[in-house]
Design a protein around this motif. Sequence first.
Motif: not given
Length: 524
Positions: A385-386, A414-418, A422-425, A458-460
């Motif tokens: 969706g994102f 892997e689900h949460f990696d992706l 896509v929500v880095p903000t 790191l993510r986010c």
Amino acid sequence: MHGTSRPPARPSMPPSIERLSDDSLYAIFELLRSWISFPGEGDVPCLRRPARTINRDGNKKEMPLWTTPIVLSHVCTRWRAFVLASPRLWNFIRVTGSFPNRIMLHHFIERSQKCPLSILLTVPESKNTHVQAAMLVYDLLAVSSEIGDHGERIRELAVVLPSSASRLVLEDLAQSALPNLQKLWLDIIRGSQGGGEPVSLLNINPLSMRVFRMTGMTIDWLPFEGLVHLELCDGSAPTLPALLYTLRKSPRLEILKLQIYRSYSEDSVTTRELPVNLPHLRTLCLTEYNGNNGAFAILPHISFPLTTEIGLHSAGRLPPDLCENESLRQISSTVDRADLFLEPPERVLIKTDDPSIAMTYPGVFHNYHDHFPWNTRLDPRLCEGFLAVAFPALLELSIFAVEVDSLRGVVSQEHFDLLFSVVPTITHLRLHIDPAYLPAIALALSTIEGEGNEGGDLRCPKLRQWAITWSREPSIDDYWLVERCCATRAAASVPVEELETTAVPEIVLDNLQQAVGNILVLEG
């Protein structure tokens, strides 16, 4: 004197009710009438429930809302006189064709006087719709001529029947002119077979129509104009040029819902025109099946206000280019808070409130190997969706994932990696989860973006506030996972500054306080 007995006193009306003026009584009755609607219609579902009355033996009995005038007329003499003198209370008529219903039909038509009529053709709720349909359709055909005699008065018509019955009833009603019809509500009862040859859509004036809903039927499309509500579900649809013609001629359209099987890949719009502007559109709901581009194909050709409520639903992949629609892009660019629900079986819901956007799609996809179709690979796309609708200003993300049994072994890191990529903000992450999801989430938040890349982040990286609540009691190992994730982020100079969670075991708390600036303990 002592041997005589008096009959029990009849309960009197409460004084407050007796003191109601005629104007107040009329306003109340008008409100009750406004609640009566066709099946599936209405913005306030709690008001569509059956009314309750108390019969003579004191037992409660469910009374459908369409019986409101009958119920009100039996309260007292004053109310009966008032109801009989209020023709609009009698202009909604539910027609099943049974003998008692035919008598009621006659009384309702007579008491409604010259008021415009709302007619619902359906089967009795107490009947098995599939077994009784063949018998009841003949009863309905028997009263259709009487309904046709009042064709000029009919403003609203609903046909809620199994497929074969709907076809016969519509063909019979087509013999009568309905020149002033403004609302047509066609609904195939679930479980019956729709489709088949197109049905001629009555003897109506398409220019007078304002509300048109069709579910599970195939019709000969008419060039409608001036619609305020258009809903096509589970059935055929017009060609894309025909649909755009209706939209262009309906500038005051408020509700557009498309849930269709038709693919528009072979339809073409002959000229490159500006998008159809729908300045009054309040609700846009598009649902797509089997990977075709049916409902979503309308997006490049329309524009709508920033206040429009958006619903995008797919049984497959959401198209990645939805935000090429300028109106949708502008709406999504203002979203700063979003909720993600992981629901069984393997379904994802993304929801925002202001502005209102809802997206549903599968959380995993089975990719079949070309040579070995029985071998499948789960393609993790919680983030689908994102990717389809970007939220560049998103600050707060809430994730709800409490179901485990049906998703065990399906949802992984892997689900949460992706997803987090896509929500880095986001600066604030709220979790209401089953502890079984924590390892995948914690690892995704404490590993470097793009494995093998030196100097990666790191993510986010903007995440500073983290809140965790649990659907069941977590173990001490779960708290250690939280501590390790926070320590890793602190070491990478992207610390969690505030953590909200339930009481942390003392053995973990000391280490956790070194990694997190502020820990808020939630009760329970």
